[in-house]
Design a protein around this motif. Structure first.
Motif, PDB file in Angstrom:
ATOM      1  N   LYS A 151       0.716  11.515  -3.395  1.00 41.75           N
ATOM      2  CA  LYS A 151       0.494  11.044  -4.764  1.00 41.75           C
ATOM      3  C   LYS A 151       1.679  10.242  -5.284  1.00 41.75           C
ATOM      4  N   VAL A 152       2.882  10.594  -4.844  1.00 45.15           N
ATOM      5  CA  VAL A 152       4.088   9.870  -5.278  1.00 45.15           C
ATOM      6  C   VAL A 152       4.013   8.414  -4.824  1.00 45.15           C
ATOM      7  N   TYR A 153       3.621   8.197  -3.571  1.00 48.43           N
ATOM      8  CA  TYR A 153       3.547   6.843  -3.031  1.00 48.43           C
ATOM      9  C   TYR A 153       2.352   6.086  -3.602  1.00 48.43           C
ATOM     10  N   THR A 154       1.286   6.829  -3.932  1.00 53.67           N
ATOM     11  CA  THR A 154       0.137   6.181  -4.567  1.00 53.67           C
ATOM     12  C   THR A 154       0.513   5.635  -5.936  1.00 53.67           C
ATOM     13  N   SER A 204       0.847  -1.193   0.000  1.00 54.05           N
ATOM     14  CA  SER A 204       0.000   0.000   0.000  1.00 54.05           C
ATOM     15  C   SER A 204       0.883   1.243   0.000  1.00 54.05           C
ATOM     16  N   PRO A 205       0.312   2.418  -0.324  1.00 53.55           N
ATOM     17  CA  PRO A 205       1.117   3.651  -0.295  1.00 53.55           C
ATOM     18  C   PRO A 205       1.771   3.903   1.061  1.00 53.55           C
ATOM     19  N   PHE A 206       1.037   3.641   2.141  1.00 49.66           N
ATOM     20  CA  PHE A 206       1.602   3.870   3.472  1.00 49.66           C
ATOM     21  C   PHE A 206       2.736   2.894   3.764  1.00 49.66           C
ATOM     22  N   ASN A 207       2.629   1.640   3.314  1.00 58.39           N
ATOM     23  CA  ASN A 207       3.707   0.672   3.532  1.00 58.39           C
ATOM     24  C   ASN A 207       4.994   1.104   2.820  1.00 58.39           C
ATOM     25  N   GLU A 266       1.538   9.170  12.102  1.00 64.70           N
ATOM     26  CA  GLU A 266       1.219  10.587  12.317  1.00 64.70           C
ATOM     27  C   GLU A 266       1.812  11.442  11.198  1.00 64.70           C
ATOM     28  N   ASP A 267       3.046  11.134  10.779  1.00 64.43           N
ATOM     29  CA  ASP A 267       3.669  11.877   9.681  1.00 64.43           C
ATOM     30  C   ASP A 267       2.902  11.684   8.376  1.00 64.43           C
ATOM     31  N   TRP A 268       2.405  10.453   8.157  1.00 61.14           N
ATOM     32  CA  TRP A 268       1.644  10.169   6.930  1.00 61.14           C
ATOM     33  C   TRP A 268       0.353  10.971   6.884  1.00 61.14           C
ATOM     34  N   ARG A 269      -0.283  11.097   8.004  1.00 60.18           N
ATOM     35  CA  ARG A 269      -1.535  11.856   8.046  1.00 60.18           C
ATOM     36  C   ARG A 269      -1.294  13.346   7.813  1.00 60.18           C
ATOM     37  N   ASN A 270      -0.111  13.823   8.155  1.00 60.02           N
ATOM     38  CA  ASN A 270       0.197  15.249   7.987  1.00 60.02           C
ATOM     39  C   ASN A 270       0.726  15.583   6.599  1.00 60.02           C
TER      40      ASN A 270
END
Length: 287
Positions: free
Chosen positions: A200-203, A162-165, A189-193
């Motif tokens: 979009k890069v990670y997506t 996933s993007p977050f992973n 927390e950093d991901w949410r901010n």
């Protein structure tokens, strides 16, 4: 000062007499009351004792016996090498040398059956049902672990991330916190901010990883079909393959029937010429 000491001594003596009288009355009461009132632990614990442990087989008995001996002979040996040495010794032993350990295992197994029956006899139906459910869960967990290990050995592709992973794997080392759990919490927390254009890069990387997974899975499943392991193929892939094979079979059968009967659709030019021949203009005879 002397009267004070005298008064304190008298009060202390009176307290000791009161304690002795109380203990005497308690002793008299205990002689009348049944002993069950003074063993509350035995009276109140209605839970069954722990189940008997499964006995070791002959090999494991030999390992337990030889572990301290081999470790004493080789103080610097590693645990893995120690077990390998003992296993090599067991393989080189004759059946007569193994027999005492195997017989001890058989005797322990018979005793285990007796202890297990005695233990299950004191369980309530609810406890028996709970034990059966826990046994099913353990069996399913072991089966899942074995299947996962088998798929890893067969080279099954890893699932897409996933993007977050992807974000977490890139920034895990410099994340705040000492433990892994604290680092993951900080990264979340950093991901949410993050702003949308930063996410979009990670997506996009996650979408590319999906394509990678799809291509690798197709090649892997084709290989599984070749080696006769259709049981490891996904259900959706199997249904697609079955539909394609069925459609191919129907088409082949229709062509065979058409060829056998010799019927084919006439072309447009042939139909036009036939219709022109059959339909003739009306004759105009002069009278």
């Amino acid at each position: 000062m002397a009267p004070y000491l005298l008064t304190a001594g008298v009060s202390l003596l009176a307290k000791s007499f009161s304690v002795l009288s109380c203990t005497g009355s308690l002793a008299r009461c205990t002689s009348v009351l049944p002993s069950a009132f003074f063993s509350p632990v035995k009276c109140l614990t209605s839970e069954a004792r722990s189940p008997p442990k499964r006995p070791l087989n002959g090999y494991m008995r030999y390992v337990q016996q030889q572990k301290p001996i081999v470790a004493r002979q080789n103080p610097e040996i590693k645990a893995v090498d120690l077990i390998k040495t003992i296993a090599q010794q067991w393989r080189s032993m004759s059946p007569e040398q193994k027999q005492p350990f195997q017989e001890a295992s058989l005797r322990a197994r018979e005793q285990f059956k007796v202890d297990l029956e005695r233990y299950q006899a004191q369980l309530t139906p609810a406890q028996l049902q709970q034990q059966a459910q826990e046994k099913r869960q353990r069996r399913a967990k072991r089966k899942a672990i074995r299947k996962k290990r088998e798929l890893t050995n067969l080279g099954k592709p890893k699932r897409p991330r996933s993007p977050f992973n992807i974000f977490m794997s890139e920034h895990f080392e410099e994340a705040k916190g000492i433990t892994s759990q604290a680092k993951m919490k900080s990264l979340l927390e950093d991901w949410r901010n993050l702003f949308s254009h930063q996410k979009k890069v990670y997506t996009q990387l996650a979408e590319d990883d999906k394509i990678r997974y799809k291509n690798e899975m197709k090649s892997w499943e084709d290989h599984m079909v070749e080696i006769g392991r259709e049981d490891l193929i996904r259900e959706q892939t199997l249904s697609i393959k079955k539909r394609a094979a069925k459609a191919k079979k129907v088409t082949k059968k229709a062509k065979t029937v058409k060829k056998a009967t010799g019927t084919s659709k006439p072309s447009k030019k042939t139909t036009k010429s036939r219709s022109a021949k059959t339909v003739s203009p009306p004759s105009t005879k002069k009278t």
